[in-house]
Scaffold this active site. Structure first.
Site, PDB file in Angstrom:
ATOM      1  NE  ARG A  73     126.750 -35.764 -69.991  1.00  0.00           N
ATOM      2  CZ  ARG A  73     126.592 -36.947 -70.542  1.00  0.00           C
ATOM      3  NH1 ARG A  73     126.777 -38.030 -69.815  1.00  0.00           N
ATOM      4  NH2 ARG A  73     126.243 -37.076 -71.810  1.00  0.00           N
ATOM      5  CB  SER A 186     116.054 -47.029 -84.686  1.00  0.00           C
ATOM      6  OG  SER A 186     116.534 -45.943 -83.926  1.00  0.00           O
ATOM      7  CE  LYS A 205     119.244 -52.903 -81.373  1.00  0.00           C
ATOM      8  NZ  LYS A 205     119.344 -54.259 -80.827  1.00  0.00           N
ATOM      9  CB  SER A 238     119.117 -32.027 -80.027  1.00  0.00           C
ATOM     10  OG  SER A 238     119.788 -33.171 -79.514  1.00  0.00           O
ATOM     11  CG  HIS A 266     115.803 -30.697 -79.722  1.00  0.00           C
ATOM     12  ND1 HIS A 266     116.438 -29.839 -78.853  1.00  0.00           N
ATOM     13  CD2 HIS A 266     115.991 -31.941 -79.213  1.00  0.00           C
ATOM     14  CE1 HIS A 266     117.008 -30.522 -77.880  1.00  0.00           C
ATOM     15  NE2 HIS A 266     116.753 -31.799 -78.071  1.00  0.00           N
ATOM     16  CB  THR A 316     109.948 -31.876 -74.489  1.00  0.00           C
ATOM     17  OG1 THR A 316     110.225 -31.585 -73.115  1.00  0.00           O
ATOM     18  CG2 THR A 316     110.517 -30.744 -75.344  1.00  0.00           C
ATOM     19  CE  LYS A 319     115.227 -30.461 -75.207  1.00  0.00           C
ATOM     20  NZ  LYS A 319     114.772 -31.383 -74.179  1.00  0.00           N
ATOM     21  CB  THR A 434     126.124 -36.030 -75.863  1.00  0.00           C
ATOM     22  OG1 THR A 434     125.915 -36.198 -74.452  1.00  0.00           O
ATOM     23  CG2 THR A 434     124.939 -35.286 -76.453  1.00  0.00           C
TER      24      THR A 434
END
Length: 530
Positions: A73, A186, A205, A238, A266, A316, A319, A434
């Protein structure tokens, strides 16, 4: 000249038994010291003969891997200007660009009322909280914010964390550590914070395909209803803009005895008549009419709204609410339990009072300003249509996210760089990890401040970049069979979450109780007295 004074201990006579036992202890100590010395000499030999681990070389090797797989990055120096939103300057203050990828979705970070609340609070209470919530860091701005958050989501309590990453990790991991035999389910596209929380939970899980509720049900059926279960998912994902069917997930949770953990990061500020998120938006009219109050229950006593049915909602402050921090809203007992046990909450300094005050003011402001959400939606629709009309591949979704599919990490970065250097437009390239490899994209997020004139400039610039780099357009993806709904002739797009009727309401159509409501502090924020 200084001379040390030697102090001579007085001589005492000890009983024989004491002297004997002391002699034995001294002999044992001498033997132990000899063994230690031998071991130490061996260690010393290792220390002088062996080459130490090359930490710097290891770090360099790991970074080389990131560069090789195109996941390294680069951070852009972007300084967003409060008085010139959505402009920002780079290193030099006259080097300005238009920001098109910020998560400050409603531009509340520059809102005069929010800034005024922060200034007044910092003048009164200083820059920092001074400690953890348990030690000198529990204060009026904190309690006010938690009351606002609980009221927003119509829950009994709320708890503020330093970020939603911490909130998600702390709550999920605590559930795993404290609920014996918990099994976690999940969504495969859940945020990294939830994935880390699940790892820290150290419980069985199951990862279900994105939004595939049939597969989720198959997994839930593997366990008795008495087995404690947790379903973790997001409302708006997102990077793709896809949206979960919260109501149906709640149906499955009730059927199979599971808790629901919903991340609305989001979505808060952007959906629902009062900005509580997609869960509120599912019962838009009921919440619009009720205002800050809870809509009445049905005739059978069952909770009516989707937001009621969700056990835990995280969000959050960084944002749509324009500040920083995260939170969880839930029942009073669950909040008190997290407050009492979660290390991620207990052992960290409280957010600054000014941040808390600014976030609370942002929540109050956006609650009564429906027009902010509507403008954001209209601007998003304008950009999506403009890009689509030019054959630019936007991953279809019913939300406010505009993901422009590139499909190659190098080209995604080049596209971002050209937009910045040639067109003075900042749109961040999104690459692995991502998003999955081969689905690299540009992620565009319009705000109420991105007018149609600015949008026209953006659309023309993106079109120019696609021409310059010869990037694949919709017709090209069609020839390859489509990807993520782009160029897929069998793909059925979902309707936008906002209906035309919802977009037609004005602020005056909201219940009068949302304008300057009096919200009492929560007992659970300080601790419940018995």
């Amino acid at each position: 000249m200084f001379r040390p004074v030697l102090k001579v201990r007085p001589s005492f006579s000890y009983p024989y038994s004491i002297v004997s036992s002391r002699s034995v202890r001294l002999a044992s100590t001498a033997t132990a010291n000899a063994n230690t010395a031998a071991a130490t000499s061996t260690v010393a030999a290792h220390g002088t003969q062996e080459t130490p681990f090359d930490f710097e070389g290891h770090f360099e090797s790991e970074l080389a891997k990131k560069r090789l797989d195109k996941s390294y990055r680069y951070f852009n120096n972007i300084n967003r200007l409060a008085k010139e939103f959505p402009l920002a300057h780079r290193q030099l203050e006259d080097d300005k660009v238009t920001v098109w990828c910020s998560n400050d979705y409603l531009a509340l970070s520059k809102n005069p009322q929010v800034l005024d609340a922060m200034r007044k609070t910092i003048d009164k209470y200083g820059a920092g909280a001074g400690g953890t919530r348990n030690i000198a860091g529990h204060n009026i701005p904190t309690m006010r914010l938690e009351a606002e958050l609980a009221a927003l989501h119509k829950k009994e309590g709320a708890l503020v964390f330093s970020s939603c990453y911490v909130a998600n990790d702390a709550v999920i991991s605590l559930l795993g550590q404290k609920v014996k035999d918990l099994v976690i389910f999940s969504d495969e596209l859940n945020h990294a914070s939830m994935i880390v929380g699940i790892k820290h939970a150290n419980r069985p899980k199951h990862i279900f395909r994105h939004n595939d509720l049939a597969q989720l049900e198959e997994m839930l059926q593997m366990y008795p209803k008495s087995t404690p279960k947790l379903i973790a998912f997001e409302s708006v994902y997102s990077m793709a803009g896809s949206v979960a069917d919260i109501n149906k997930i709640c149906d499955l949770a009730e059927k199979y005895g599971a808790l629901t953990f919903l991340d609305e990061v989001h979505a808060v500020g952007l959906y629902g008549p009062h900005g509580a998120g997609v869960a509120e938006h599912c019962d838009f009219e009921a919440h619009r009419v009720a205002g800050i109050a809870t809509p009445p229950q049905g005739d059978n006593g069952r909770l009516r709204t989707v937001m009621d049915r969700v056990d835990m909602i995280t969000g959050t402050l960084g944002k749509s609410f324009g500040t920083v921090g995260g939170y969880v809203a839930a029942s009073s007992k669950l909040i008190d339990w997290v407050r009492s046990y979660a290390p991620g909450f207990i052992f960290t300094t409280t957010l600054p009072p000014a941040v808390m005050a600014g976030a609370a003011e942002a929540i109050r402001f956006q609650r009564s300003h429906l027009n902010l959400r509507q403008d954001q939606q209209r601007h998003t629709a304008y950009v999506k249509k403009g890009l689509h009309d030019l054959g630019i591949p936007v991953i279809p979704n019913p939300s406010h996210i505009v993901p422009v599919l590139i499909g190659n990490p190098d080209l995604a970065k080049q596209a971002s760089d050209i937009l910045m250097e040639k067109h003075r437009i900042y749109v961040q390239a999104i690459n692995f990890p991502t998003v999955s490899r081969g689905t690299e994209r540009l992620r565009i997020t319009p705000t109420p401040g991105h007018t149609n004139d600015l949008s026209d400039i953006l659309i023309a610039a993106v079109d120019d970049v696609f021409n310059e780099l010869q990037l694949p357009r919709i017709r090209d993806w069609e020839m390859q069979g489509g990807l993520l709904g782009v160029g897929d002739k069998n793909f059925v797009p979902e309707p936008n979450l906002w209906t035309e009727e919802q977009l037609s309401f004005s602020n005056e159509d909201l219940n009068s109780n949302v304008f300057e409501p009096v919200i009492d502090q929560l007992e659970v924020s300080s601790g419940v007295k018995l």
